[in-house]
Scaffold this active site. Sequence first.
Site, PDB file in Angstrom:
ATOM      1  N   HIS A 192       0.838  -1.200   0.000  1.00 43.62           N
ATOM      2  CA  HIS A 192       0.000   0.000   0.000  1.00 43.62           C
ATOM      3  C   HIS A 192       0.872   1.248   0.000  1.00 43.62           C
ATOM      4  O   HIS A 192       1.882   1.320   0.697  1.00 43.62           O
ATOM      5  CB  HIS A 192      -0.920   0.004   1.224  1.00 43.62           C
ATOM      6  CG  HIS A 192      -2.123   0.872   1.041  1.00 43.62           C
ATOM      7  ND1 HIS A 192      -2.077   2.243   1.158  1.00 43.62           N
ATOM      8  CD2 HIS A 192      -3.414   0.564   0.724  1.00 43.62           C
ATOM      9  CE1 HIS A 192      -3.285   2.743   0.934  1.00 43.62           C
ATOM     10  NE2 HIS A 192      -4.116   1.742   0.678  1.00 43.62           N
ATOM     11  N   HIS A 193       0.435   2.249  -0.777  1.00 46.69           N
ATOM     12  CA  HIS A 193       1.242   3.455  -0.948  1.00 46.69           C
ATOM     13  C   HIS A 193       1.352   4.270   0.337  1.00 46.69           C
ATOM     14  O   HIS A 193       2.268   5.093   0.487  1.00 46.69           O
ATOM     15  CB  HIS A 193       0.654   4.324  -2.061  1.00 46.69           C
ATOM     16  CG  HIS A 193       1.670   5.169  -2.772  1.00 46.69           C
ATOM     17  ND1 HIS A 193       2.658   5.860  -2.108  1.00 46.69           N
ATOM     18  CD2 HIS A 193       1.868   5.432  -4.091  1.00 46.69           C
ATOM     19  CE1 HIS A 193       3.404   6.519  -2.989  1.00 46.69           C
ATOM     20  NE2 HIS A 193       2.945   6.272  -4.201  1.00 46.69           N
TER      21      HIS A 193
END
Length: 515
Positions: free
Chosen positions: A140-141
Amino acid sequence: MSSPRQLSATDVLFIAGENDRVYHHTAGLVMLDTSAKPQFDFEYFRRHTSERMDLIPHFRWKLQEVPLSLDLPYWVEDENFSYDNHFKRIAVPQPGDREALAEVASYIFSRHLDRSRPLWEMWYIEGLEGGRVAILQKLHHCMMDGQGMQKVGELLSDFSPRGKKPKIESNIAREKPGAVPDQRQLSANALRHWLQLPLAASRSAIDILGPQLRDRLRGAEKASTSKPDLSIASFNADISGDRGFVFGTMPLADIKRIKDAFGATVNDVVLALVAGTLRNYLLQRGELPENALRCAIAVSLRTEEDAELSNRVTNTAVTLATDIDDAVERLRAISAGAAPAKQRARSGGKGIVEVIQILPPVLLSALVNFVSADQGVRMIGANLVISNVRGSPRPMYLAGARLECMYPISILTPGMGLNITCVSYCDGVDFGFSLAPELFDQPWDLVDGLFETLDEYLGLIPGKNSKAGKRRASAVKKATGRKRVKKVKKAPVKKQAGKAVADRRRTRVGEKFTS
């Protein structure tokens, strides 16, 4: 006892911008050569990688959400952490070629990460041609940006087949997620942030409008050119939850030759290659907008000493000059526009992204769901996103298997059905095209077009490029034993372009997959 650790404002878009059509995780598709490791299988890979992950505490953190998304979540330790929830395996359908691999990678990517657990997955992909193996790392960013992910990849890997456990920087190894916040803390922090919202909004408005007002005072002509017209491209439309993915690798030496010949940067050349590819693709379909396409590029704010695993990046928009027919003039226009745009971003210039970052998650979620496709594109001021990440110039090994290439899969935002991200690694540049499949009839034409545009620029370099191209094509044919595939007719390009494009493509991609 440690205090709660809340996500920063720069992470709000990644947290609140997700819905059933938008994913804010990224991924890296890594191709491995396991020929020197006959014992390499799923269990061997999992055991080695989990031992390395034990050294990096971030992989055991999860989100503690705030009720009703009234404030940003907090990082907390996952008390029930298990690698069983994160290591997965899958096989591609036969014949295990590049199209089959891309289909599986797209399927894996088109699923949200479970927010009740640490936000990452590691997929072992088997069944490829020649018994090859691929690894898809999904992250996940909100955990880290592209440079941070690249650093993690280096910590999980080695620079020799018989690597030892790496020495982890103390600021990474000693990181702690923070204490679990109680309801009183959640409410107090949320209330404080809401009370600060009007003042933050006013400051953001001044930061954005101030430079424009100064330009107007200095002269109407300068002000009138400050914001170029933006056309809506065919891929600037509503997107579904499905994702498509195509990929290819280019010789870094060829990109550097173009850079040196025309006095540009590597990033300028990457943008010009994408610009030429999109121009020809849209021309062939009668869809090229009158005004130049523009792209949002990531600008790293990291210093050489910055080793944190976090997000240290901003964005700016630059022209792709797709309204210019001449390839060299197009490259020069891109180069002239990119340098000052990046300088403004690094010097603190603010835009719509900085305004969004002051919003609480609940308001940002409402905005994302309310804004139409063309409104979203105009707010950002770009038709697509292009990112260029610098990878390792040295060969890397994962559990003793050599990394051949690493193709990035990135984020699509509402109204932007295309994201092109590339990573330089050893002597190549690995391109990943993340796209909305409903908006592209022949997505692999984008990869083919990238090589045609590369050949066009190589043909425009003064010198005996045609002889060099023939030597390259002859060497490839001798090494692979393959003939060139008959190509679909494309939009007209310079005569020098296209001779060795299919052969060069097989030098880097065709040796791994049958076209």
